[in-house]
Write a protein that holds these residues in place. Structure first.
Motif, PDB file in Angstrom:
ATOM      1  N   PHE A  72      -2.386   8.393   9.360  1.00  0.00           N
ATOM      2  CA  PHE A  72      -2.489   9.334  10.476  1.00  0.00           C
ATOM      3  C   PHE A  72      -2.024  10.700   9.972  1.00  0.00           C
ATOM      4  O   PHE A  72      -0.897  11.124  10.225  1.00  0.00           O
ATOM      5  CB  PHE A  72      -1.634   8.886  11.662  1.00  0.00           C
ATOM      6  CG  PHE A  72      -2.266   7.801  12.469  1.00  0.00           C
ATOM      7  CD1 PHE A  72      -3.541   7.938  12.977  1.00  0.00           C
ATOM      8  CD2 PHE A  72      -1.564   6.641  12.744  1.00  0.00           C
ATOM      9  CE1 PHE A  72      -4.125   6.938  13.744  1.00  0.00           C
ATOM     10  CE2 PHE A  72      -2.134   5.635  13.513  1.00  0.00           C
ATOM     11  CZ  PHE A  72      -3.415   5.773  14.008  1.00  0.00           C
ATOM     12  N   ASP A  73      -2.861  11.382   9.270  1.00  0.00           N
ATOM     13  CA  ASP A  73      -2.440  12.646   8.699  1.00  0.00           C
ATOM     14  C   ASP A  73      -2.785  13.800   9.630  1.00  0.00           C
ATOM     15  O   ASP A  73      -3.441  13.643  10.657  1.00  0.00           O
ATOM     16  CB  ASP A  73      -3.050  12.861   7.309  1.00  0.00           C
ATOM     17  CG  ASP A  73      -4.583  12.815   7.350  1.00  0.00           C
ATOM     18  OD1 ASP A  73      -5.156  12.949   8.447  1.00  0.00           O
ATOM     19  OD2 ASP A  73      -5.177  12.631   6.279  1.00  0.00           O
ATOM     20  N   ARG A  74      -2.313  14.989   9.251  1.00  0.00           N
ATOM     21  CA  ARG A  74      -2.466  16.159  10.109  1.00  0.00           C
ATOM     22  C   ARG A  74      -3.932  16.560  10.264  1.00  0.00           C
ATOM     23  O   ARG A  74      -4.372  16.941  11.362  1.00  0.00           O
ATOM     24  CB  ARG A  74      -1.656  17.308   9.520  1.00  0.00           C
ATOM     25  CG  ARG A  74      -1.700  18.589  10.338  1.00  0.00           C
ATOM     26  CD  ARG A  74      -1.078  18.419  11.734  1.00  0.00           C
ATOM     27  NE  ARG A  74      -1.136  19.662  12.444  1.00  0.00           N
ATOM     28  CZ  ARG A  74      -0.239  20.637  12.325  1.00  0.00           C
ATOM     29  NH1 ARG A  74       0.808  20.476  11.526  1.00  0.00           N
ATOM     30  NH2 ARG A  74      -0.364  21.743  13.013  1.00  0.00           N
ATOM     31  N   ALA A  75      -4.698  16.445   9.195  1.00  0.00           N
ATOM     32  CA  ALA A  75      -6.111  16.819   9.286  1.00  0.00           C
ATOM     33  C   ALA A  75      -6.835  15.935  10.292  1.00  0.00           C
ATOM     34  O   ALA A  75      -7.660  16.406  11.088  1.00  0.00           O
ATOM     35  CB  ALA A  75      -6.770  16.732   7.911  1.00  0.00           C
ATOM     36  N   GLN A 108       0.405   9.159  20.691  1.00  0.00           N
ATOM     37  CA  GLN A 108       1.342   8.211  20.088  1.00  0.00           C
ATOM     38  C   GLN A 108       0.903   7.652  18.727  1.00  0.00           C
ATOM     39  O   GLN A 108       1.784   7.269  17.946  1.00  0.00           O
ATOM     40  CB  GLN A 108       1.635   7.067  21.057  1.00  0.00           C
ATOM     41  CG  GLN A 108       0.451   6.208  21.433  1.00  0.00           C
ATOM     42  CD  GLN A 108       0.794   5.147  22.461  1.00  0.00           C
ATOM     43  OE1 GLN A 108       1.951   5.022  22.852  1.00  0.00           O
ATOM     44  NE2 GLN A 108      -0.180   4.394  22.898  1.00  0.00           N
ATOM     45  N   PRO A 109      -0.354   7.615  18.351  1.00  0.00           N
ATOM     46  CA  PRO A 109      -0.621   7.164  16.986  1.00  0.00           C
ATOM     47  C   PRO A 109      -0.032   8.099  15.923  1.00  0.00           C
ATOM     48  O   PRO A 109       0.227   7.684  14.802  1.00  0.00           O
ATOM     49  CB  PRO A 109      -2.150   7.155  16.918  1.00  0.00           C
ATOM     50  CG  PRO A 109      -2.597   7.030  18.335  1.00  0.00           C
ATOM     51  CD  PRO A 109      -1.592   7.809  19.110  1.00  0.00           C
ATOM     52  N   TYR A 110       0.159   9.376  16.319  1.00  0.00           N
ATOM     53  CA  TYR A 110       0.640  10.366  15.362  1.00  0.00           C
ATOM     54  C   TYR A 110       2.097  10.763  15.617  1.00  0.00           C
ATOM     55  O   TYR A 110       2.823  11.091  14.676  1.00  0.00           O
ATOM     56  CB  TYR A 110      -0.214  11.634  15.437  1.00  0.00           C
ATOM     57  CG  TYR A 110      -1.668  11.403  15.158  1.00  0.00           C
ATOM     58  CD1 TYR A 110      -2.171  11.511  13.865  1.00  0.00           C
ATOM     59  CD2 TYR A 110      -2.554  11.070  16.177  1.00  0.00           C
ATOM     60  CE1 TYR A 110      -3.516  11.293  13.595  1.00  0.00           C
ATOM     61  CE2 TYR A 110      -3.900  10.852  15.926  1.00  0.00           C
ATOM     62  CZ  TYR A 110      -4.378  10.964  14.629  1.00  0.00           C
ATOM     63  OH  TYR A 110      -5.713  10.746  14.367  1.00  0.00           O
ATOM     64  N   LEU A 111       2.484  10.800  16.881  1.00  0.00           N
ATOM     65  CA  LEU A 111       3.787  11.340  17.261  1.00  0.00           C
ATOM     66  C   LEU A 111       4.497  10.390  18.215  1.00  0.00           C
ATOM     67  O   LEU A 111       3.879   9.824  19.119  1.00  0.00           O
ATOM     68  CB  LEU A 111       3.615  12.707  17.930  1.00  0.00           C
ATOM     69  CG  LEU A 111       2.950  13.786  17.060  1.00  0.00           C
ATOM     70  CD1 LEU A 111       2.465  14.944  17.913  1.00  0.00           C
ATOM     71  CD2 LEU A 111       3.931  14.284  15.999  1.00  0.00           C
ATOM     72  N   ALA A 112       5.792  10.221  18.000  1.00  0.00           N
ATOM     73  CA  ALA A 112       6.612   9.387  18.877  1.00  0.00           C
ATOM     74  C   ALA A 112       7.137  10.242  20.031  1.00  0.00           C
ATOM     75  O   ALA A 112       7.166  11.479  19.933  1.00  0.00           O
ATOM     76  CB  ALA A 112       7.775   8.786  18.084  1.00  0.00           C
ATOM     77  N   PRO A 135       0.837  -1.204   0.000  1.00  0.00           N
ATOM     78  CA  PRO A 135       0.000   0.000   0.000  1.00  0.00           C
ATOM     79  C   PRO A 135       0.872   1.254   0.000  1.00  0.00           C
ATOM     80  O   PRO A 135       2.060   1.205   0.292  1.00  0.00           O
ATOM     81  CB  PRO A 135      -0.805  -0.132   1.295  1.00  0.00           C
ATOM     82  CG  PRO A 135       0.027  -1.004   2.166  1.00  0.00           C
ATOM     83  CD  PRO A 135       0.723  -1.966   1.258  1.00  0.00           C
ATOM     84  N   VAL A 136       0.266   2.363  -0.309  1.00  0.00           N
ATOM     85  CA  VAL A 136       0.957   3.644  -0.347  1.00  0.00           C
ATOM     86  C   VAL A 136       0.263   4.602   0.612  1.00  0.00           C
ATOM     87  O   VAL A 136      -0.964   4.718   0.612  1.00  0.00           O
ATOM     88  CB  VAL A 136       0.965   4.232  -1.778  1.00  0.00           C
ATOM     89  CG1 VAL A 136       1.623   5.616  -1.768  1.00  0.00           C
ATOM     90  CG2 VAL A 136       1.687   3.293  -2.731  1.00  0.00           C
ATOM     91  N   CYS A 137       1.061   5.276   1.432  1.00  0.00           N
ATOM     92  CA  CYS A 137       0.526   6.267   2.379  1.00  0.00           C
ATOM     93  C   CYS A 137       0.722   7.661   1.794  1.00  0.00           C
ATOM     94  O   CYS A 137       1.684   7.926   1.073  1.00  0.00           O
ATOM     95  CB  CYS A 137       1.234   6.160   3.724  1.00  0.00           C
ATOM     96  SG  CYS A 137       0.715   7.409   4.944  1.00  0.00           S
ATOM     97  N   ALA A 138      -0.167   8.569   2.140  1.00  0.00           N
ATOM     98  CA  ALA A 138      -0.064   9.947   1.652  1.00  0.00           C
ATOM     99  C   ALA A 138       1.221  10.624   2.116  1.00  0.00           C
ATOM    100  O   ALA A 138       1.686  11.580   1.511  1.00  0.00           O
ATOM    101  CB  ALA A 138      -1.279  10.748   2.121  1.00  0.00           C
TER     102      ALA A 138
END
Length: 452
Positions: A45-48, A439-443, A23-26
Motif C-alpha cells: 500500500f504505497d503512496r503512489a 484504512q488499507p493505508y492509514l490507521a 516477503p519484503v515490502c518497499a
C-alpha cells in the motif's frame, strides 16, 4: 499452501510459499503472519497507489449505529464531501411550500457546519497530505433514494406559553429524528425527521441564552469550590425592579498585610484563570467578581480597595482576563473575596439565534443530544434505550479519536445541546468515515481532528 504476511508500516498483505524467505515490502516494515482470508493479497500500500485510489462510501453508517450519509474523499484536493439525502415525506404543509423550506435547509446546514475542523494526517512520511476540509450538503431526492424522510407541519401554538410576546420553544420538541435504525438494529432502516412550524429557519430562542449562561456560572462555581473553601454571604441585588437579598457563595483571598500577592495565591489564581478560559465557544463570559470587605472592624486595618484592584489587575493579564471585574464591598465579608456573578443570567440577555433543523442534521450524522443523559435500563422506553446506546458508542468513538467527549447532561452553547457552536467532537462520525475509507493505508491514529 501459502503463508500470508502483513507489513507493519503500510499494512499491505503478501503471500509466500512456506519454503521461501519472508516477503519484503518497499516500506521495509516488519512482516507479521496473518490469517489467509478470501481474496488475493493486496501487495504494497504505497503512496503512489494511495494517490491514485478512489475513496467513497454510499449509505455510510458510523460505529454510532445512528445516522446515514454518502461521503467521498479527494486525497489530492484535501476535501471530504458529506451528503445527506432527504425526501419530503408526507407533512401537512403544501408541497410547493415544503420545497421552498427545504431549500432553506440546504442553505443553512453548510452555513453552520462547514469549516469548523480539519483532519490532518500524522503518519510519518505522509504528513504532506493536504489537510482535509469537510463540505456538507443536503439534497432533496425521491423517496426511494433518500437517507431520511422529512415531514413538515404547522401545529397551533399554546397562547399561554409566551415570553417577551413570543412563543417559548425551549424543551418543547419542535423537531425530532426517529430512532428506528437503533431500535430495530437495522442500520439501513429509514428514519423520519419531523419538523414543526417554520423550523427550517433561524429564530430568536427566548430562553437558550439564559440557560447556557446559568450552566456556565455553575461550571465556574464548581471550579471555585474545588480550589477554595466556599461560604455564603448575603448580597443585596435588584431584580424585577425590586431590591432583594440573595445568598451568594464566596471564597476569601487572604493577602499579606503588605498588600502583595503571594506566590501561593498567584498560582491559585492562575490555575483558576485557565479553567475560566475553557469556556465553550459561543458562551457569554460570566464575570468573576473581586470585592473588598465591608466589615467595619477591618475596613481601616488595611488598604483593601487597593488590594482588590491589584488582584483584578493580576487576573486581567491572564487568559480570559476580560471576565474579571471589581465589585462593591460585601458588608459581612472580613477579607478580600472572589465570587461568580449571579446577575448576568437574570438580565435581559440577547436571544440566541437558533435553528432546530440544523441541530437535527447533527442527528443525521449520528450524534446524540448532549442535554440528555439517557440510561439503558430494563424499564426504560425503547427510545431512551436507543439513545443510551448511541451515547455510549459516541463516548467510545471520541476516545478513539483522541477527544474528550462532552458531559451528559449539559446545557451549553454546543450545537447538540442548547446552542449553535459546532465543535471538534462533533466531527467523530465523519472522522470515522474517513478512517474506514482509508484504512488499507492509514490507521485511525493517523488521522487527527483539529479545530479551525
Amino acid at each position: 499452501m501459502t503463508n500470508r504476511y502483513s507489513c507493519t508500516l503500510c499494512t499491505g498483505t503478501f503471500d509466500q510459499l512456506p519454503s521461501a524467505a519472508k516477503p519484503v515490502c518497499a516500506h521495509a516494515g516488519s512482516m507479521v503472519p496473518v490469517p489467509v482470508f478470501e481474496g488475493a493479497p493486496t501487495g504494497c500500500f504505497d503512496r503512489a497507489r494511495f494517490n491514485g485510489s478512489a475513496f467513497a462510501r454510499q449509505n455510510f453508517v458510523s460505529s454510532l449505529g445512528r445516522g446515514r450519509f454518502d461521503c467521498r474523499y479527494d486525497q489530492n484536493a484535501g476535501v471530504l464531501d458529506v451528503v445527506v439525502k432527504l425526501d419530503l415525506g408526507a407533512g401537512d404543509v403544501p408541497l410547493a411550500e415544503q420545497q421552498a423550506l427545504a431549500a432553506k435547509l440546504k442553505n443553512r446546514v453548510p452555513a453552520y457546519w462547514n469549516g469548523k475542523w480539519t483532519f490532518r494526517c500524522t503518519r510519518p512520511g505522509w504528513t504532506d497530505l493536504p489537510p482535509v476540509t469537510t463540505r456538507f450538503a443536503v439534497e432533496i431526492v425521491p423517496a426511494g433514494q433518500s437517507h431520511f424522510t422529512l415531514a413538515l407541519s404547522r401545529p397551533k401554538e399554546d397562547p399561554a406559553k409566551v415570553q417577551k410576546g413570543r412563543p417559548i420553544y425551549l424543551r418543547e420538541c419542535r423537531g425530532f429524528l426517529s430512532l428506528k435504525q437503533v431500535i430495530t438494529g437495522n442500520p439501513q432502516a429509514k428514519d423520519q425527521l419531523d419538523l414543526l412550524d417554520f423550523h427550517l429557519d433561524d429564530f430568536a430562542h427566548v430562553l437558550a441564552a439564559q440557560i447556557i449562561t446559568t450552566h456556565e456560572r455553575r461550571r465556574l462555581q464548581t471550579a471555585q469550590e474545588s480550589m477554595w473553601n466556599v461560604f455564603h454571604l448575603p448580597l443585596s441585588v435588584r431584580r424585577d425592579n425590586q431590591d432583594t437579598t440573595i445568598s451568594v457563595p464566596v471564597s476569601a483571598l487572604f493577602l499579606g498585610f503588605d498588600g502583595e500577592i503571594t506566590s501561593f495565591l498567584a498560582d491559585k489564581l492562575t490555575d483558576f484563570s485557565k479553567i475560566v478560559a475553557r469556556r465553550m465557544p459561543g458562551t457569554r463570559a460570566v464575570p468573576i467578581v473581586i470585592s473588598p470587605p465591608g466589615n467595619k472592624i477591618v475596613a481601616n486595618r488595611e488598604n483593601w480597595d487597593a488590594q482588590a484592584r491589584r488582584v483584578v489587575e493580576f487576573l486581567q493579564k491572564l487568559p480570559d482576563g476580560n471576565a474579571i471585574v471589581l465589585g462593591a464591598p460585601i458588608p459581612e465579608a472580613v477579607a478580600l473575596t472572589i465570587r461568580i456573578d449571579e446577575e448576568l443570567e437574570q438580565g435581559d440577555l440577547n436571544d440566541l439565534q437558533y435553528n432546530v433543523a440544523v441541530h437535527e442534521f447533527g442527528h443525521m450524522l449520528g450524534l446524540p443530544d448532549e442535554y440528555e443523559d439517557p440510561l439503558d435500563s430494563p424499564n426504560a422506553r425503547p427510545d431512551d434505550r436507543a439513545k443510551a446506546t448511541v451515547k455510549a458508542e459516541y463516548i467510545k468513538l471520541c476516545q478513539l479519536a483522541g477527544l474528550a467527549a462532552p458531559n451528559f447532561p449539559s446545557h451549553t452553547s454546543s450545537m447538540m445541546s442548547d446552542g449553535m457552536s459546532v465543535l471538534p467532537f462533533h466531527a467523530v462520525s465523519v472522522w470515522d468515515a474517513l478512517c474506514k475509507m482509508t484504512q488499507p493505508y492509514l490507521a485511525p491514529q493517523h488521522w487527527e481532528i483539529r479545530p479551525v
